[in-house]
Design an enzyme around this catalytic site. Structure first.
Site, PDB file in Angstrom:
ATOM      1  N   LYS A 114     -11.792  -3.491  18.570  1.00 28.96           N
ATOM      2  CA  LYS A 114     -10.415  -3.930  18.838  1.00 28.96           C
ATOM      3  C   LYS A 114     -10.040  -3.753  20.311  1.00 28.96           C
ATOM      4  O   LYS A 114      -8.898  -3.996  20.688  1.00 28.96           O
ATOM      5  CB  LYS A 114      -9.453  -3.170  17.927  1.00 28.96           C
ATOM      6  CG  LYS A 114      -9.801  -3.358  16.437  1.00 28.96           C
ATOM      7  CD  LYS A 114      -8.690  -2.949  15.508  1.00 28.96           C
ATOM      8  CE  LYS A 114      -9.152  -3.030  14.057  1.00 28.96           C
ATOM      9  NZ  LYS A 114      -8.065  -3.123  13.096  1.00 28.96           N
TER      10      LYS A 114
ATOM     11  N   LYS B 299     -13.978   0.859  15.450  1.00 34.80           N
ATOM     12  CA  LYS B 299     -12.679   0.153  15.588  1.00 34.80           C
ATOM     13  C   LYS B 299     -12.210   0.160  17.043  1.00 34.80           C
ATOM     14  O   LYS B 299     -11.652  -0.813  17.531  1.00 34.80           O
ATOM     15  CB  LYS B 299     -11.618   0.812  14.690  1.00 34.80           C
ATOM     16  CG  LYS B 299     -11.727   0.333  13.254  1.00 34.80           C
ATOM     17  CD  LYS B 299     -10.777   1.029  12.312  1.00 34.80           C
ATOM     18  CE  LYS B 299     -11.221   0.713  10.879  1.00 34.80           C
ATOM     19  NZ  LYS B 299     -10.498   1.426   9.856  1.00 34.80           N
TER      20      LYS B 299
ATOM     21  N   PHE C 173      -4.668   3.370  14.899  1.00 27.93           N
ATOM     22  CA  PHE C 173      -4.973   4.408  13.925  1.00 27.93           C
ATOM     23  C   PHE C 173      -6.156   3.938  13.080  1.00 27.93           C
ATOM     24  O   PHE C 173      -6.404   2.738  12.966  1.00 27.93           O
ATOM     25  CB  PHE C 173      -3.768   4.657  13.003  1.00 27.93           C
ATOM     26  CG  PHE C 173      -2.840   5.707  13.542  1.00 27.93           C
ATOM     27  CD1 PHE C 173      -2.032   5.441  14.629  1.00 27.93           C
ATOM     28  CD2 PHE C 173      -2.786   6.980  12.970  1.00 27.93           C
ATOM     29  CE1 PHE C 173      -1.187   6.407  15.144  1.00 27.93           C
ATOM     30  CE2 PHE C 173      -1.938   7.957  13.470  1.00 27.93           C
ATOM     31  CZ  PHE C 173      -1.141   7.667  14.563  1.00 27.93           C
TER      32      PHE C 173
ATOM     33  N   ASN D  54       0.848  -1.192   0.000  1.00 32.80           N
ATOM     34  CA  ASN D  54       0.000   0.000   0.000  1.00 32.80           C
ATOM     35  C   ASN D  54       0.890   1.250   0.000  1.00 32.80           C
ATOM     36  O   ASN D  54       2.110   1.138  -0.041  1.00 32.80           O
ATOM     37  CB  ASN D  54      -0.957  -0.021   1.201  1.00 32.80           C
ATOM     38  CG  ASN D  54      -0.198  -0.131   2.507  1.00 32.80           C
ATOM     39  OD1 ASN D  54       0.566   0.750   2.858  1.00 32.80           O
ATOM     40  ND2 ASN D  54      -0.382  -1.237   3.215  1.00 32.80           N
TER      41      ASN D  54
ATOM     42  N   LYS E  86       8.147 -17.539 -10.812  1.00 28.20           N
ATOM     43  CA  LYS E  86       7.548 -16.319 -11.347  1.00 28.20           C
ATOM     44  C   LYS E  86       6.337 -16.704 -12.203  1.00 28.20           C
ATOM     45  O   LYS E  86       6.460 -17.595 -13.073  1.00 28.20           O
ATOM     46  CB  LYS E  86       8.584 -15.571 -12.192  1.00 28.20           C
ATOM     47  CG  LYS E  86       8.069 -14.243 -12.688  1.00 28.20           C
ATOM     48  CD  LYS E  86       9.088 -13.525 -13.544  1.00 28.20           C
ATOM     49  CE  LYS E  86       8.453 -12.280 -14.126  1.00 28.20           C
ATOM     50  NZ  LYS E  86       9.160 -11.773 -15.281  1.00 28.20           N
TER      51      LYS E  86
ATOM     52  N   ASP F 136      -4.686  -6.407   5.187  1.00 28.04           N
ATOM     53  CA  ASP F 136      -5.767  -7.198   5.795  1.00 28.04           C
ATOM     54  C   ASP F 136      -5.872  -8.565   5.148  1.00 28.04           C
ATOM     55  O   ASP F 136      -6.412  -9.496   5.734  1.00 28.04           O
ATOM     56  CB  ASP F 136      -7.108  -6.464   5.618  1.00 28.04           C
ATOM     57  CG  ASP F 136      -7.158  -5.197   6.467  1.00 28.04           C
ATOM     58  OD1 ASP F 136      -6.575  -5.211   7.572  1.00 28.04           O
ATOM     59  OD2 ASP F 136      -7.758  -4.196   6.020  1.00 28.04           O
TER      60      ASP F 136
HETATM   61  N1  CTP Z   1      -4.148  -3.218  12.206  1.00 26.52           N
HETATM   62  C1  CTP Z   1      -3.397  -4.247  12.734  1.00 26.52           C
HETATM   63  N2  CTP Z   1      -3.345  -5.437  12.095  1.00 26.52           N
HETATM   64  C2  CTP Z   1      -4.024  -5.656  10.951  1.00 26.52           C
HETATM   65  C3  CTP Z   1      -4.787  -4.598  10.394  1.00 26.52           C
HETATM   66  C4  CTP Z   1      -4.837  -3.391  11.054  1.00 26.52           C
HETATM   67  O1  CTP Z   1      -2.769  -4.051  13.781  1.00 26.52           O
HETATM   68  N3  CTP Z   1      -3.934  -6.830  10.353  1.00 26.52           N
HETATM   69  C5  CTP Z   1      -4.210  -1.949  12.922  1.00 26.52           C
HETATM   70  C6  CTP Z   1      -3.592  -0.774  12.184  1.00 26.52           C
HETATM   71  O2  CTP Z   1      -2.218  -0.660  12.469  1.00 26.52           O
HETATM   72  C7  CTP Z   1      -4.396   0.393  12.733  1.00 26.52           C
HETATM   73  C8  CTP Z   1      -5.771  -0.197  13.020  1.00 26.52           C
HETATM   74  O3  CTP Z   1      -5.562  -1.603  13.088  1.00 26.52           O
HETATM   75  O4  CTP Z   1      -3.874   0.852  13.974  1.00 26.52           O
HETATM   76  C9  CTP Z   1      -6.824   0.089  12.009  1.00 26.52           C
HETATM   77  O5  CTP Z   1      -6.369  -0.211  10.719  1.00 26.52           O
HETATM   78  P1  CTP Z   1      -7.251   0.093   9.445  1.00 26.52           P
HETATM   79  O6  CTP Z   1      -6.526  -0.422   8.238  1.00 26.52           O
HETATM   80  O7  CTP Z   1      -7.708   1.522   9.457  1.00 26.52           O
HETATM   81  O8  CTP Z   1      -8.542  -0.746   9.732  1.00 26.52           O
HETATM   82  P2  CTP Z   1      -8.876  -2.244   9.561  1.00 26.52           P
HETATM   83  O9  CTP Z   1      -9.069  -2.810  10.923  1.00 26.52           O
HETATM   84  O10 CTP Z   1      -7.878  -2.925   8.694  1.00 26.52           O
HETATM   85  O11 CTP Z   1     -10.304  -2.160   8.882  1.00 26.52           O
HETATM   86  P3  CTP Z   1     -10.708  -1.607   7.415  1.00 26.52           P
HETATM   87  O12 CTP Z   1      -9.520  -1.885   6.513  1.00 26.52           O
HETATM   88  O13 CTP Z   1     -11.907  -2.406   7.082  1.00 26.52           O
HETATM   89  O14 CTP Z   1     -11.001  -0.148   7.573  1.00 26.52           O
END
Ligand code: CTP
Length: 395
Positions: free
Chosen positions: A338, A334, A320, A206, A285, A275
């Site tokens: 969480k 969240k 975050f 990303n 490859k 995710d």
């Molecule tokens: N995070 C994490 N581990 C993951 C995904 C996310 O620790 N596998 C943490 C990120 O570092 C951040 C928070 O969760 O502090 C929220 O991440 P974000 O990408 O905004 O949300 P998601 O929980 O992934 O949900 P979505 O992508 O559906 O918004």
């Protein structure tokens, strides 16, 4: 305002002390410069006077000198004393207790922490007498910032180049950049993107650059915390005084945070963790063909959620949320899902926020309140986040 006492001694690197002065001045420090007579052969005192706005002191028998007893006054008012560049001569004098000019008497008279940045020819630096003097001074609590290796002014290649001015600056900031209100606290920060391999050549990632997480780690270190930074691949230099654990994938990051890192007082999850990860990584490859490849994905471990639901004690857990819509609602969801203590919500749609910017506009969401923070630099945002965490933990 903090007072930096900068001692400049005779070395071709003396001109770099001017850069250091300029950086410290921009950071709001009051700087007094003392030069040895030899240093004046390399750079003129007026350079330092123009940069600091203070008179540059050269000799302890200066008759126009306005202080009562110059070296005592400067020694007493200093919050840190920095010897940069430090010649073999000043190091030798300090190690042997010789105080025969303004520079050596002042360093000896100060109770402030002393930071010494040696700069000299490689053979001089490696001379066992110089090394012994450095060990002796280290044993007395003097701090050293090791010289870099490279091509020296004399043409030799090796150790002896003055450490990078940015590193000396950062070391000073670790001492006096902020009150050490996180001293004794263990802080873990995640930062950057993760990379999920598809085949030996390709991966999914990303746009995260890691700037927010690195700024947080730097700010926590300046506040005296014992900081571990778990980072995905970024182009950033790790902040000084921070233990860096470099990882690649979401699984690596989960292992580093959940298994390898020992109990922390504060967790701040600023990483953009994938995710989903490809369920299968091809050994070879994937070649171009007539049909498009199809990938199956599986969910990664949510590190923040795992921490939140497996609390060990009184750790503070901050996450975050980067959103494109319904910022506050999504961030609040969240926080609850969480089991975090705080979520720093930022919208990718707002100017000045998001990936790769040097600024951010965040909203701090806890179970009791929602606080909107103005647009500011990521360094300032980091301090605002840490201020809030410290204040919540006090109650
Ligand atoms: N995070 C994490 N581990 C993951 C995904 C996310 O620790 N596998 C943490 C990120 O570092 C951040 C928070 O969760 O502090 C929220 O991440 P974000 O990408 O905004 O949300 P998601 O929980 O992934 O949900 P979505 O992508 O559906 O918004």
């Amino acid at each position: 305002m903090k007072n930096v006492l900068l001692i400049v001694t005779g070395s071709i690197a003396a001109y770099k002390a001017a850069d250091l002065c300029s950086m410290l001045k921009k950071a709001g420090m009051n700087i007094n410069v003392i030069m040895t007579k030899n240093a004046t052969n390399f750079i003129h005192p007026t350079t330092f006077e123009a940069l600091t706005g203070n008179r540059c002191v050269i000799d302890s028998f200066d008759r126009n000198f306005e202080f009562k007893i110059g070296h005592i006054s400067l020694a007493q008012s200093a919050d840190i004393c920095v010897v940069a560049p430090a010649s073999a001569n000043i190091i030798g004098k300090l190690a042997c207790g010789i105080a025969d000019d303004m520079a050596s008497t002042t360093v000896m008279a100060t109770k402030a922490p002393v930071l010494i940045a040696p700069a000299m020819n490689t053979n001089m630096y490696q001379n066992p007498i110089v090394q012994d003097n450095i060990s002796r001074l280290s044993g007395f609590g003097y701090n050293f910032i090791s010289p870099a290796s490279g091509r020296l002014a004399c043409g030799d290649i090796g150790e002896g180049k003055l450490a990078a001015v940015e590193d000396i600056y950062e070391e000073i900031m670790l001492h006096i950049g902020h009150d050490h209100d996180l001293a004794g606290q263990k802080v873990l920060v995640t930062a950057g993107p993760t990379c999920e391999a598809i085949d030996p050549v390709r991966y999914i990632t990303n746009h995260s650059t890691g700037k927010m997480g690195y700024a947080l780690a730097r700010a926590a270190a300046r506040r005296g915390a014992d900081v571990t930074l778990v980072s995905g691949p970024t182009a950033l230099k790790p902040p000084r005084g921070v233990s860096l654990i470099s990882v690649l994938s979401a699984a690596d990051m989960a292992k580093a945070v959940l298994e390898d890192a020992k109990a922390q007082d504060i967790y701040i999850m600023a990483a953009a963790v994938a995710d989903f990860t490809p369920s299968q990584v091809s050994d070879h490859k994937i070649k171009k063909g007539t049909s498009m490849p199809m990938f199956e994905f599986s969910a990664t471990t949510d590190i923040l959620e795992t921490l939140g639901h497996n609390r060990q004690g009184h750790e503070f857990i901050c996450g975050f949320a980067m959103e494109t819509e319904d910022l506050i609602d999504n961030a609040q969801a969240k926080l609850v899902k969480k089991n975090a203590d705080m979520i720093c919500a930022n919208s990718i749609r707002e100017a000045g926020s998001g990936f790769g910017t040097d600024t951010n506009r965040i909203t701090l969401i806890t179970h009791d309140e929602t606080i909107k923070i103005d647009l500011m630099s990521k360094d300032e945002v980091s301090d605002a986040i840490l201020d809030r965490i410290i204040s919540i933990r006090k109650h």
